[in-house]
Write an enzyme that holds these catalytic residues in place. Structure first.
Site, mmCIF file in Angstrom:
data_model
loop_
_atom_site.group_PDB
_atom_site.id
_atom_site.type_symbol
_atom_site.label_atom_id
_atom_site.label_comp_id
_atom_site.label_asym_id
_atom_site.label_seq_id
_atom_site.Cartn_x
_atom_site.Cartn_y
_atom_site.Cartn_z
ATOM 1 N N ASP A 94 4.468 28.714 41.165
ATOM 2 C CA ASP A 94 5.707 27.967 42.221
ATOM 3 C C ASP A 94 7.081 27.718 40.946
ATOM 4 O O ASP A 94 6.857 26.562 40.312
ATOM 5 C CB ASP A 94 5.143 26.676 42.639
ATOM 6 C CG ASP A 94 6.207 25.888 43.330
ATOM 7 O OD1 ASP A 94 7.390 26.528 43.261
ATOM 8 O OD2 ASP A 94 6.099 25.199 44.208
ATOM 9 N N ARG A 97 8.772 24.334 41.146
ATOM 10 C CA ARG A 97 8.203 23.189 40.803
ATOM 11 C C ARG A 97 8.070 23.109 39.228
ATOM 12 O O ARG A 97 8.551 22.168 38.478
ATOM 13 C CB ARG A 97 6.690 23.283 41.463
ATOM 14 C CG ARG A 97 5.999 22.482 40.654
ATOM 15 C CD ARG A 97 4.189 22.660 40.839
ATOM 16 N NE ARG A 97 3.436 22.169 40.251
ATOM 17 C CZ ARG A 97 2.946 22.480 38.938
ATOM 18 N NH1 ARG A 97 3.317 23.403 38.382
ATOM 19 N NH2 ARG A 97 2.065 21.510 38.452
ATOM 20 N N GLY A 121 -2.839 13.479 35.257
ATOM 21 C CA GLY A 121 -3.377 14.420 36.043
ATOM 22 C C GLY A 121 -2.683 15.702 35.488
ATOM 23 O O GLY A 121 -2.200 16.571 36.128
ATOM 24 N N ASP A 143 -7.023 13.877 32.841
ATOM 25 C CA ASP A 143 -7.498 14.130 33.896
ATOM 26 C C ASP A 143 -8.993 13.958 34.149
ATOM 27 O O ASP A 143 -9.741 14.298 33.202
ATOM 28 C CB ASP A 143 -7.252 15.833 33.943
ATOM 29 C CG ASP A 143 -7.006 16.450 35.304
ATOM 30 O OD1 ASP A 143 -7.755 16.209 36.153
ATOM 31 O OD2 ASP A 143 -6.049 17.087 35.532
ATOM 32 N N GLU A 186 2.782 15.312 38.016
ATOM 33 C CA GLU A 186 3.098 16.211 39.374
ATOM 34 C C GLU A 186 2.126 15.449 40.356
ATOM 35 O O GLU A 186 0.860 16.035 40.690
ATOM 36 C CB GLU A 186 3.169 17.429 38.892
ATOM 37 C CG GLU A 186 3.773 18.328 39.875
ATOM 38 C CD GLU A 186 3.058 18.636 41.405
ATOM 39 O OE1 GLU A 186 3.051 17.812 42.043
ATOM 40 O OE2 GLU A 186 2.438 19.801 41.353
ATOM 41 N N GLU A 195 -3.017 12.503 49.680
ATOM 42 C CA GLU A 195 -4.155 12.929 48.368
ATOM 43 C C GLU A 195 -3.876 11.593 47.751
ATOM 44 O O GLU A 195 -4.868 11.044 46.816
ATOM 45 C CB GLU A 195 -3.683 13.898 47.574
ATOM 46 C CG GLU A 195 -3.690 15.123 48.201
ATOM 47 C CD GLU A 195 -3.420 16.274 47.078
ATOM 48 O OE1 GLU A 195 -4.077 16.217 46.069
ATOM 49 O OE2 GLU A 195 -2.833 17.172 47.312
ATOM 50 N N HIS A 373 5.177 25.408 46.959
ATOM 51 C CA HIS A 373 4.084 25.598 47.314
ATOM 52 C C HIS A 373 3.510 24.382 48.455
ATOM 53 O O HIS A 373 2.602 24.618 49.123
ATOM 54 C CB HIS A 373 2.922 25.565 46.298
ATOM 55 C CG HIS A 373 2.877 24.458 45.427
ATOM 56 N ND1 HIS A 373 3.663 23.832 44.614
ATOM 57 C CD2 HIS A 373 1.839 23.406 45.734
ATOM 58 C CE1 HIS A 373 3.100 22.774 44.231
ATOM 59 N NE2 HIS A 373 2.157 22.659 44.877
#
Length: 429
Positions: A94, A97, A121, A143, A186, A195, A373
């Site tokens: 993407d 992004r 993340g 992460d 992000e 989420e 996306h």
């Protein structure tokens, strides 16, 4: 659609070095939920590990801290879904992004060079690498998903192990000795808040960010608007009126339920939008609390710009990188509806003014912008409503974290137009 995040396994405890700057912390791996993109990191209450010079005071403070929230089975499934490379491939491909994030990081090089950064993340580690290229002295790439293992290999392959340390674990569990100058993440999900990954950014902010530190992106805004989409309705519903010459219209009630019961993530164009948008929620990443994310509610009024069938509502979001926002009105004031110059009814209570709009680096998922996306999120009605030009559409929307799984989102819509009132409830899961 999907968001960059980590995947993961279960596993807890520890903080042993596994090699070349890679540390395994507590928590479970993570990933995506089936059919939607899920994000990295468990949400949880933030903790303050403030450091003072008096160890006794520090110890007392730590004793008062609550343990981080447990990693649930839903969190484990979420993290595990992000272990699949295909999710990260789609996000990296993407270009809107990824290039906007890269541009934002280099635009703020003066705030990053020589500083300490946390990437919440981190996924494959691409944003951490951008930060290292911008001159960061140290980057902690966090992460909870097993993708962290691959991220560490990518970082070694690019000779950045002296700068970037991968921490495999939840933000709630890993330990960072430094106070940090910058947080990059992000975190945005479908419809912005799906989420619940923003909670992990808030936790990182409250644990580690120095006063006056930078968060990228800095602001986010969720919008909604009524839409007309006869092609989509025809493909899913009217198709059953004549199937190879057979009248199968008795299938239409079931078809409506199957097609429109839950929110749909798809791409529409600006031509489908009937009105100017309404701001559902403005997020200042420096000040928002986890509690604020549990329920988001707003009232809306729209005025249709044309005569058309009204098929539902579309939601999209923008994020801004590092541009101060100034409230145009008292945040405690009740909603005030006024006529905008174009006669579009707009809620002004949540509007923000940019200090200098020319400086705003914005990543937008709006229908009129190049597709991402994330696409847009649509909530369709089972039956369209015919509206005339200038006809009012008013009501309210409430977004609530699901009690079953806080990464899911309950959507409660009440709307009225032309003397009729309706209620639509759905779950984004």
């Amino acid at each position: 659609m999907f968001q960059p995040t980590s995947d993961g396994n279960g596993g807890s405890g520890g903080g042993g070095t596994l090699g070349n700057g890679y540390h395994h912390g507590g928590g479970s791996g993570g990933g995506h939920l089936t059919g939607h993109r899920l994000r990295r990191g468990c949400r949880g209450r933030s903790r303050d590990h403030g450091g003072g010079s008096n160890p006794r005071v520090s110890q007392q403070q730590q004793e008062k801290e609550k343990a981080p929230p447990p990693c649930t089975d839903f969190d484990v499934a979420y993290f595990h879904s992000y272990a699949h490379l295909g999710i990260h491939e789609e996000m990296i491909k993407d270009r809107v992004r990824t290039e906007t994030y890269r541009n934002a990081i280099f635009q703020h090089r003066d705030r990053i060079a020589g500083k300490v950064v946390v990437d919440v993340g981190c996924g494959t580690g691409i944003l951490s690498i951008f930060c290292a290229q911008a001159g960061a002295r140290r980057v902690y790439a966090v992460d909870a998903s097993d993708i962290a293992v691959q991220a560490n290999e990518v970082i070694k392959a690019n000779n950045l192990s002296d700068t970037i340390i991968v921490l495999h674990g939840r933000v709630e569990d890993v330990e960072i000795e430094d106070k940090v100058d910058v947080i990059v993440s992000e975190w945005m999900g479908y419809m912005l808040l799906y989420e619940s990954m923003l909670g992990s950014v808030i936790t990182a902010r409250d644990r580690w960010l120095k006063p006056g530190g930078l968060i990228l992106p800095s602001y986010a805004t969720l919008y909604m608007a009524p839409i007309s989409h006869p092609d989509r309705y025809g493909e899913s519903i009217d198709f059953w009126r004549n199937v190879y010459g057979i009248d199968m219209s008795v299938m239409m009630p079931l078809a409506k339920q199957c097609a429109f019961e839950e929110p749909s993530v798809e791409t529409i164009s600006g031509e489908n939008v009937l009105t100017w948008p309404h701001v559902v929620k403005h997020v200042d990443c420096c000040t928002i609390t986890i509690h604020e994310l549990e329920t988001v509610s707003t009232r809306f009024k729209f005025k249709s710009m044309m005569r058309a069938p009204f098929h539902g509502f579309v939601f999209w979001f923008d994020v801004e990188f590092g541009v101060p926002a100034i409230n145009s009105s008292d945040s405690n004031a009740p909603p005030a509806f006024v006529e905008a110059p174009d006669n579009q009814v707009t809620d002004t209570s949540q509007r923000k003014k940019r200090a200098n709009p020319n400086e705003a680096l914005v990543l937008s998922t709006a229908p009129e912008e190049p597709p991402t996306h994330w696409q847009q999120t649509l909530i369709y009605f089972y039956d369209p409503i015919e509206v005339e030009q200038d006809q009012l559409i008013e009501g309210s929307v409430t977004l609530t974290q699901s009690k079953e799984n806080p990464r899911f989102m309950n959507i409660h819509l009440e709307y009225a137009s032309g003397g009729r009132s309706f209620v639509k409830e759905s779950v984004m899961r």
